[in-house]
Design a protein around this motif. Sequence first.
Motif, PDB file in Angstrom:
ATOM      1  N   MET A   1       0.849  -1.171   0.000  1.00  0.00           N
ATOM      2  CA  MET A   1       0.000   0.000   0.000  1.00  0.00           C
ATOM      3  C   MET A   1       0.900   1.241   0.000  1.00  0.00           C
ATOM      4  O   MET A   1       1.900   1.287   0.704  1.00  0.00           O
ATOM      5  CB  MET A   1      -0.902  -0.015   1.223  1.00  0.00           C
ATOM      6  CG  MET A   1      -2.031   0.943   1.114  1.00  0.00           C
ATOM      7  SD  MET A   1      -3.262   0.841   2.441  1.00  0.00           S
ATOM      8  CE  MET A   1      -3.555  -0.890   2.609  1.00  0.00           C
ATOM      9  N   ARG A   3       0.676   5.587   0.109  1.00  0.00           N
ATOM     10  CA  ARG A   3      -0.114   6.814   0.264  1.00  0.00           C
ATOM     11  C   ARG A   3       0.681   7.987  -0.272  1.00  0.00           C
ATOM     12  O   ARG A   3       1.873   8.101  -0.013  1.00  0.00           O
ATOM     13  CB  ARG A   3      -0.450   7.063   1.727  1.00  0.00           C
ATOM     14  CG  ARG A   3      -1.479   6.116   2.270  1.00  0.00           C
ATOM     15  CD  ARG A   3      -2.070   6.623   3.594  1.00  0.00           C
ATOM     16  NE  ARG A   3      -2.981   5.653   4.134  1.00  0.00           N
ATOM     17  CZ  ARG A   3      -4.258   5.534   3.786  1.00  0.00           C
ATOM     18  NH1 ARG A   3      -4.771   6.349   2.908  1.00  0.00           N
ATOM     19  NH2 ARG A   3      -5.027   4.603   4.322  1.00  0.00           N
ATOM     20  N   THR A   4       0.007   8.845  -1.014  1.00  0.00           N
ATOM     21  CA  THR A   4       0.585  10.114  -1.446  1.00  0.00           C
ATOM     22  C   THR A   4      -0.253  11.207  -0.775  1.00  0.00           C
ATOM     23  O   THR A   4      -1.141  10.899   0.026  1.00  0.00           O
ATOM     24  CB  THR A   4       0.536  10.266  -2.981  1.00  0.00           C
ATOM     25  OG1 THR A   4      -0.826  10.444  -3.394  1.00  0.00           O
ATOM     26  CG2 THR A   4       1.141   9.056  -3.690  1.00  0.00           C
ATOM     27  N   LEU A   7      -3.650  10.426  -2.792  1.00  0.00           N
ATOM     28  CA  LEU A   7      -4.047   9.124  -3.319  1.00  0.00           C
ATOM     29  C   LEU A   7      -3.677   7.979  -2.396  1.00  0.00           C
ATOM     30  O   LEU A   7      -2.741   8.075  -1.610  1.00  0.00           O
ATOM     31  CB  LEU A   7      -3.368   8.886  -4.675  1.00  0.00           C
ATOM     32  CG  LEU A   7      -3.619   9.918  -5.757  1.00  0.00           C
ATOM     33  CD1 LEU A   7      -2.775   9.614  -6.979  1.00  0.00           C
ATOM     34  CD2 LEU A   7      -5.097   9.998  -6.114  1.00  0.00           C
ATOM     35  N   LEU A   8      -4.407   6.887  -2.569  1.00  0.00           N
ATOM     36  CA  LEU A   8      -4.066   5.606  -1.977  1.00  0.00           C
ATOM     37  C   LEU A   8      -3.885   4.634  -3.129  1.00  0.00           C
ATOM     38  O   LEU A   8      -4.776   4.484  -3.968  1.00  0.00           O
ATOM     39  CB  LEU A   8      -5.182   5.115  -1.052  1.00  0.00           C
ATOM     40  CG  LEU A   8      -5.017   3.688  -0.521  1.00  0.00           C
ATOM     41  CD1 LEU A   8      -3.816   3.603   0.418  1.00  0.00           C
ATOM     42  CD2 LEU A   8      -6.285   3.230   0.176  1.00  0.00           C
ATOM     43  N   ARG A  10      -3.275   0.707  -3.696  1.00  0.00           N
ATOM     44  CA  ARG A  10      -3.417  -0.504  -2.899  1.00  0.00           C
ATOM     45  C   ARG A  10      -3.578  -1.713  -3.811  1.00  0.00           C
ATOM     46  O   ARG A  10      -3.907  -1.581  -4.990  1.00  0.00           O
ATOM     47  CB  ARG A  10      -4.620  -0.379  -1.970  1.00  0.00           C
ATOM     48  CG  ARG A  10      -5.927  -0.187  -2.740  1.00  0.00           C
ATOM     49  CD  ARG A  10      -7.131  -0.483  -1.900  1.00  0.00           C
ATOM     50  NE  ARG A  10      -8.368  -0.187  -2.577  1.00  0.00           N
ATOM     51  CZ  ARG A  10      -8.948  -0.964  -3.489  1.00  0.00           C
ATOM     52  NH1 ARG A  10      -8.398  -2.092  -3.849  1.00  0.00           N
ATOM     53  NH2 ARG A  10     -10.101  -0.618  -4.040  1.00  0.00           N
ATOM     54  N   GLU A  66      -6.983   5.010  -5.575  1.00  0.00           N
ATOM     55  CA  GLU A  66      -8.174   5.640  -4.984  1.00  0.00           C
ATOM     56  C   GLU A  66      -7.896   7.098  -4.668  1.00  0.00           C
ATOM     57  O   GLU A  66      -6.789   7.458  -4.264  1.00  0.00           O
ATOM     58  CB  GLU A  66      -8.552   4.962  -3.663  1.00  0.00           C
ATOM     59  CG  GLU A  66      -9.108   3.589  -3.769  1.00  0.00           C
ATOM     60  CD  GLU A  66      -9.561   3.048  -2.414  1.00  0.00           C
ATOM     61  OE1 GLU A  66      -9.557   3.802  -1.413  1.00  0.00           O
ATOM     62  OE2 GLU A  66      -9.915   1.858  -2.350  1.00  0.00           O
ATOM     63  N   HIS A  67      -8.923   7.912  -4.817  1.00  0.00           N
ATOM     64  CA  HIS A  67      -8.903   9.304  -4.373  1.00  0.00           C
ATOM     65  C   HIS A  67     -10.155   9.521  -3.526  1.00  0.00           C
ATOM     66  O   HIS A  67     -11.272   9.284  -4.003  1.00  0.00           O
ATOM     67  CB  HIS A  67      -8.901  10.262  -5.566  1.00  0.00           C
ATOM     68  CG  HIS A  67      -8.988  11.688  -5.185  1.00  0.00           C
ATOM     69  ND1 HIS A  67     -10.110  12.445  -5.391  1.00  0.00           N
ATOM     70  CD2 HIS A  67      -8.093  12.500  -4.584  1.00  0.00           C
ATOM     71  CE1 HIS A  67      -9.905  13.671  -4.947  1.00  0.00           C
ATOM     72  NE2 HIS A  67      -8.689  13.727  -4.449  1.00  0.00           N
TER      73      HIS A  67
END
Length: 171
Positions: A1, A3-4, A7-8, A10, A66-67
């Motif tokens: 996973m 994270r930014t 965003l994710l 995964r 994802e966002h």
Amino acid sequence: MIRTSRLLLRPVRPQEDLAAMHAIMRQPRAMAYWSTPPHDSEAVTAEWLGNMADIPDLEGEDFIVEHQGRVIGKAGFYRFPDLGYMFDPDVWGQGFAREAVGVVIARGFTVHHLPRILADVDPRNKASIRLLERLGFAETHRAARTWLVGEEWCDSVYFALTREDWDQRTA
């Protein structure tokens, strides 16, 4: 996973991601430069997601993006060192592809120790070409009639990014 800031990224969850990814992959606009026609059924998308989930750890690493809890696309390596990404046209132009692809590239070099990363782009996909160039990729060559998508032959422009070039850009 991963994270930014926005965003994710995964691992795929085939059952949970089916509706969202099918909503993207059935769109002609989203699939205009992909290696297959738009998905005409959830069964086609389910098979695609299953293949994504079944990538052996040492052969590739692909992520759902994802966002704010919404699936907006995918980015990663179906097979190392070949980079691939796709995003919902509703989020194009917001920098999500650059953000996601940038961390995937960094991970490819730092975690997987790839010496170079490759990308194959339809030459009509100007936005994808600009993205790769902004990330430091250089065009290596072109080839005609490389993908038969539906009943249309498509061409390819090939790009490469070495670890050394990435390290210089991010130093």
